[in-house]
Design an enzyme around this catalytic site. Sequence first.
Site, PDB file in Angstrom:
ATOM      1  N   ASP A   1     -27.773  86.905  10.790  1.00 43.61           N
ATOM      2  CA  ASP A   1     -28.410  87.910  10.024  1.00 43.61           C
ATOM      3  C   ASP A   1     -29.433  88.653  10.698  1.00 43.61           C
ATOM      4  OD1 ASP A   1     -29.062  88.504   6.865  1.00 43.61           O
ATOM      5  OD2 ASP A   1     -30.869  88.315   7.852  1.00 43.61           O
TER       6      ASP A   1
ATOM      7  N   TYR B   1     -35.746  95.179  12.144  1.00 41.64           N
ATOM      8  CA  TYR B   1     -36.451  94.058  12.766  1.00 41.64           C
ATOM      9  C   TYR B   1     -36.760  94.017  14.214  1.00 41.64           C
ATOM     10  CZ  TYR B   1     -34.812  90.508   9.105  1.00 41.64           C
ATOM     11  OH  TYR B   1     -34.468  90.134   7.734  1.00 41.64           O
TER      12      TYR B   1
ATOM     13  N   LYS C   1     -29.196  95.206   7.772  1.00 42.32           N
ATOM     14  CA  LYS C   1     -29.631  95.635   6.769  1.00 42.32           C
ATOM     15  C   LYS C   1     -30.165  97.160   6.687  1.00 42.32           C
ATOM     16  CE  LYS C   1     -31.405  91.205   5.562  1.00 42.32           C
ATOM     17  NZ  LYS C   1     -31.300  91.012   6.994  1.00 42.32           N
TER      18      LYS C   1
ATOM     19  N   HIS D   1     -32.101  96.885   2.048  1.00 45.77           N
ATOM     20  CA  HIS D   1     -32.913  95.801   2.581  1.00 45.77           C
ATOM     21  C   HIS D   1     -34.076  95.780   1.327  1.00 45.77           C
ATOM     22  CE1 HIS D   1     -35.179  94.019   6.174  1.00 45.77           C
ATOM     23  NE2 HIS D   1     -35.461  93.421   5.031  1.00 45.77           N
TER      24      HIS D   1
END
Length: 395
Positions: free
Chosen positions: A93, A98, A131, A164
């Site tokens: 994931d 990120y 996401k 997200h």
Amino acid sequence: MFDVAFSMQENMRTGFQLAARASEARSLLDCAALATPVHPSAAVSPGDTGDKNVNEKQPVLFPWVGFGTYRLGKGRSRSATLQALNNGYRHIDTAFVYGGETTEIEVGKAIQDALQRDIIQSREELFVTTKQWRDHHGYDASMKCLDKSLKRLGLDYVDCWMMHWPGPCWKSKPRQEKDRSKGTKRDHESEGKGDDPWVYAKVGQDEIASLRAETWRAMEDAYRQGKARCIAVSNFTIQHLETLKETATLWPPAVNQVECHPYYSQRDLREYCQKEGIVVQAYAALGGQDGTKAKWKALGGKLLETAPVIDAAKRLGKSSKRVTSAQVLLRWALQNNCALVPKTCSPERMRENADVFDFALTEEEMLDISSIAPSVEGEGRICWRTEPLRMLNFS
């Protein structure tokens, strides 16, 4: 619904196996069968997928336990992901945002490393989630976001593409200061402190729902084009889901990934998602990284240190198997039918987080652990500490 013969063939190829409930999972390869999205108003007969698309005959199996990559660090995302794959994880994931938009690249490199080292034999052995970020809400922006994610990951498709965050992105700090200098404030405080957060949003409160709808439309098309084997959401409330359903042409979202732990169990949301056929995936199942000393003190201590969790670990530890507080919390989530994405850079912790399938909490232990939740709904929310709209109380 999916074709059983094809499902058996797919399982032989990937190793994934069906487990109807999270509590029935016995390995990292045990999966939920995701609902096939159809038009919300469609009456679908058994065996009919409703919407005709390239995914029509492919059973989408979603591993109940995966490996999360949030805040692994720019220098560790690749090595940690590779270590997770080496330890048997097959569900990875990640997200566009990120690691300052670097983690997807590192995850992609780790996948290539795993292939080259024969840790995995093919890309099909993996379930990869990424996401879409809120700065890319809208149809065209979301499509470009996905294409960029695929390029970073080095993949032709992702297994799951999530929206997200249901809310807006924010103006830059210089722009916020400029707005302040103009005296652009609401007349009363928001949630008891500060300015109205919507003043600093790039879109207004009356626009965000329609913008989310356009993002979902892009996701529907990505699903139809085969760029995503399933489409999903994250951090959505019941209200957000109900609003999205009004304009969706494919329903339901396969997954809703949300903060979920004993301090913030989201029972109503979990029940709603079960009714709609949406798998709930818990992040921050151990409490997350956003808790402050003051927050933990107000809640009665860190989750790992609460008496019901420690007591359950001690009881289970009396058998031949050592069970940690972290494993108890992960098991609590599984027995509440939540999928999991714990993350760590420690190989030992990776193995520990994966070793949650051969023991069970008693009904009394489940109730005792659940009872530590604060009496005021929402007080146990720990994550997104600096987010102005963290309580998601908008339509």
